[in-house]
Design an enzyme around this catalytic site. Structure first.
Site, PDB file in Angstrom:
ATOM      1  N   ASP A 391      -1.624  -2.779   7.183  1.00 24.61           N
ATOM      2  CA  ASP A 391      -1.144  -3.615   6.110  1.00 24.61           C
ATOM      3  C   ASP A 391      -0.980  -2.806   4.647  1.00 24.61           C
ATOM      4  O   ASP A 391      -1.159  -3.269   3.875  1.00 24.61           O
ATOM      5  CB  ASP A 391      -2.141  -4.701   5.714  1.00 24.61           C
ATOM      6  CG  ASP A 391      -1.499  -5.828   5.329  1.00 24.61           C
ATOM      7  OD1 ASP A 391      -0.121  -5.969   5.006  1.00 24.61           O
ATOM      8  OD2 ASP A 391      -2.017  -7.149   4.678  1.00 24.61           O
ATOM      9  N   ARG A 395       1.408  -4.502  -2.603  1.00 30.06           N
ATOM     10  CA  ARG A 395       0.356  -5.842  -2.935  1.00 30.06           C
ATOM     11  C   ARG A 395      -1.084  -5.346  -2.554  1.00 30.06           C
ATOM     12  O   ARG A 395      -1.852  -5.666  -3.232  1.00 30.06           O
ATOM     13  CB  ARG A 395       0.776  -6.875  -2.180  1.00 30.06           C
ATOM     14  CG  ARG A 395       0.569  -6.788  -0.723  1.00 30.06           C
ATOM     15  CD  ARG A 395       1.271  -8.030  -0.100  1.00 30.06           C
ATOM     16  NE  ARG A 395       1.289  -7.823   1.362  1.00 30.06           N
ATOM     17  CZ  ARG A 395       2.239  -7.052   2.357  1.00 30.06           C
ATOM     18  NH1 ARG A 395       3.237  -6.832   1.472  1.00 30.06           N
ATOM     19  NH2 ARG A 395       2.164  -6.849   3.725  1.00 30.06           N
ATOM     20  N   ASN A 396      -1.138  -4.271  -1.725  1.00 32.69           N
ATOM     21  CA  ASN A 396      -2.523  -3.847  -1.478  1.00 32.69           C
ATOM     22  C   ASN A 396      -3.094  -2.500  -1.998  1.00 32.69           C
ATOM     23  O   ASN A 396      -4.203  -1.623  -1.630  1.00 32.69           O
ATOM     24  CB  ASN A 396      -2.782  -3.889   0.106  1.00 32.69           C
ATOM     25  CG  ASN A 396      -2.516  -5.299   0.871  1.00 32.69           C
ATOM     26  OD1 ASN A 396      -2.984  -6.396   0.147  1.00 32.69           O
ATOM     27  ND2 ASN A 396      -2.098  -5.432   1.912  1.00 32.69           N
ATOM     28  N   ASP A 409      -7.699  -3.850   0.773  1.00 32.67           N
ATOM     29  CA  ASP A 409      -7.390  -4.853   1.603  1.00 32.67           C
ATOM     30  C   ASP A 409      -7.553  -4.315   2.977  1.00 32.67           C
ATOM     31  O   ASP A 409      -6.556  -3.967   3.886  1.00 32.67           O
ATOM     32  CB  ASP A 409      -6.118  -5.783   1.794  1.00 32.67           C
ATOM     33  CG  ASP A 409      -6.097  -7.007   2.158  1.00 32.67           C
ATOM     34  OD1 ASP A 409      -6.854  -7.223   3.168  1.00 32.67           O
ATOM     35  OD2 ASP A 409      -5.477  -7.887   1.680  1.00 32.67           O
TER      36      ASP A 409
END
Length: 538
Positions: A391, A395-396, A409
């Site tokens: 992932d 955003r992480n 994350d």
């Protein structure tokens, strides 16, 4: 010293490499003389001029002339002492001894052992101390031979490069010149010195060449590691001057009996930083004054298992470019589970980049390259640990106040035993960041993470732009399956886009390794910082 002789040995007699031990303290009063303390090891390095010898103090690394009547008449030897003889050791930890006739001491204090071992104890006295409390029984498991590296606070043993970087990036160690020495991972007989300098951790190989001593530069060897370190503490022969040995523990790492279970009463939630389907993220205080981030999970048994799995993954990983896990609040189980991590103040990278860009203050190319290099560093570590993130996206990635970035994350991360991981769940996943083989065959590997890294580069160099702009996930999935990739964004250097294209190669085996990406982008970052990198926009 002049060329005349005044007794003793003739001028020019050499005794190179012969060790002597100081019998008394000596404070140099003339230019060219050498100061030393009782017990110091002195290596004769040049000619004797009468009763004055040219020598190097192994402890300080300094060189000068010493009075020969202040040292033992026999050469000092590192050979093991015979039973019952005196020998000097160094405390490797504090020891407070309540029983009568026992000696109390602090870590790194020097002790002379003067008796015969009996049941793991031996009589000793503190060097440089006087009085009734300066002599007593010493537990042998608390001391090490002075020639042993264990007695030195800068020696960390066999820790990895990543562990060294984590330690030196801890708040209490982030000062130029803070250093540690560890066993080399590349040589069975050498060492590595790791130094915090200029906002990054540098690593240098220390070569151990038997009778030739130890050295960073072969033209400048030293008899021992302490002598080498003492020299570079005074003379900046490299890009740094050594100052302070690294502290081995961060205060934030102090736990109770269970190293990962945190008492719920020790965590006080503050401002909410974000929320999602799983729950909320808060700014919080842990143990009264430690600022942390807390992921608070809604009471959902399935998600609870996933967060526990995320914590289990994070606790096995330690690297300065990964968000650090402090622990989990899992009791009582009828209350929300809390995942406690370090606080990264500026939040998610995509929001950070968009905010600056929308306000007319986008980061320079140099900052974007530095951020990319740091993510590549963290992913290269995961690659070496056989971990796939699954992932990887802006955003992480979280942004610190100094613009350092860290990977976060790990809810989808997995340790893999072979070359890939086969996804079996049917839950939703981030299509626009997903490699073709993962979309079509549900196969994940380090190479599928490399594909996602290419998308992350796209996000970074568009200042938070969305990949496959203007289309939804369904259309994006069709484009990826058909081999379509993102176009070069406006203002992106051609070299960076060429690297993105390598990451998006349809054949996973043709994509670069993260170690290669880190090396290349790290080189770009250093060249940019030095003002030697000039890119034309595509």
């Amino acid at each position: 010293m002049s060329g005349s002789s005044s007794g003793g040995g003739p001028v020019g007699d050499k005794d190179d490499g012969l060790y002597y031990e100081a019998r008394y303290d000596y404070e140099a009063t003339r230019t060219g003389d050498l100061s030393f303390s009782v017990g110091d090891n002195l290596m004769v390095t040049g000619p004797r001029a009468g009763s004055w010898w040219l020598a190097t103090n192994v402890r300080t690394g300094q060189t000068g002339y010493i009075p020969s009547n202040y040292v033992n008449s026999r050469a000092f030897s590192n050979a093991a002492p015979t039973p019952g003889s005196t020998r000097r050791v160094r405390a490797i930890k504090d020891h407070t001894s309540p029983p009568p006739n026992c000696l109390s001491f602090k870590q790194h204090q020097r002790i002379e052992l003067i008796g015969k071992e009996e049941g793991g104890w031996v009589k000793g006295r503190l060097l440089g101390s006087t009085g009734d409390d300066a002599e007593g029984l010493v537990p042998l498991d608390c001391v090490a031979e002075e020639s042993s590296l264990q007695g030195h606070e800068w020696y960390m043993g066999r820790i990895s490069r990543e562990e060294a970087e984590t330690l030196l990036n801890a708040t209490e160690n982030r000062r130029d010149g803070t250093y540690l020495v560890r066993d080399s991972t590349q040589s069975t007989s050498g060492y590595t010195i790791s130094v915090y300098s200029g906002g990054e951790v540098l690593h240098y190989m220390i070569h151990a060449a038997g009778n030739e001593g130890v050295y960073l530069n072969k033209s400048l060897p030293f008899p021992t590691l302490p002598a080498l370190l003492a020299h570079y503490s005074i003379h900046p022969g490299l890009s740094f001057t050594l100052t302070t040995p690294a502290k081995k523990e961060s205060p934030a790492d102090v736990r109770g009996e269970d190293p990962w279970e945190i008492d719920r009463e020790c965590v006080v939630l503050g401002e909410m930083l974000g929320q999602g389907q799983f729950g909320e993220v808060y700014r919080a205080k842990w143990n009264v004054d430690i600022e942390v981030a807390v992921k608070a999970l809604k009471n959902d048994c399935m998600r609870r298992k996933e967060i526990v799995q995320e914590g289990a993954t994070m606790r096995r990983l330690r690297h300065p470019r990964l968000v650090k896990l402090y622990g989990i609040v899992n009791k009582p189980t009828d209350q929300p589970l809390l995942l406690v991590t370090e606080l990264i103040p500026r939040g998610a990278l995509h929001k950070h980049l968009r905010h600056l860009n929308e306000n007319g203050h986008p980061h320079s190319l140099g900052v974007l390259v530095k951020m990319s290099a740091q993510v590549a560093s963290g992913m290269a570590y995961l690659e070496g640990e056989k971990v796939i993130h699954r992932d990887l996206a802006a955003r992480n990635i979280l942004v610190a106040n100094n613009l350092d970035v860290k990977i976060a994350d790990f809810g989808l991360a997995r340790f893999i035993k072979g070359e890939f991981y086969l996804r079996q769940s049917t839950k939703e996943f981030p299509v626009k960041w997903t490699a073709p083989e993962s979309l079509v065959h549900c196969i994940y590997s380090t190479k599928s993470d490399v594909w996602s890294f290419g998308i992350l580069l796209y996000e970074i160099f568009t200042h938070g732009g969305l990949p496959y702009p203007g289309v939804g996930s369904k259309v994006a999935s069709e484009l990826i399956r058909a081999g379509e990739v993102n176009k070069c964004p406006p203002g992106c250097p051609s070299q960076v886009f060429a690297l993105m294209m390598q990451c998006w190669h349809l054949d996973p085996s043709q994509r670069p390794a993260f170690a290669t990406l880190h090396q290349l982008i790290g080189h770009w970052a250093k060249e940019w910082q030095a003002g030697r990198l000039y890119w034309a926009e595509k």
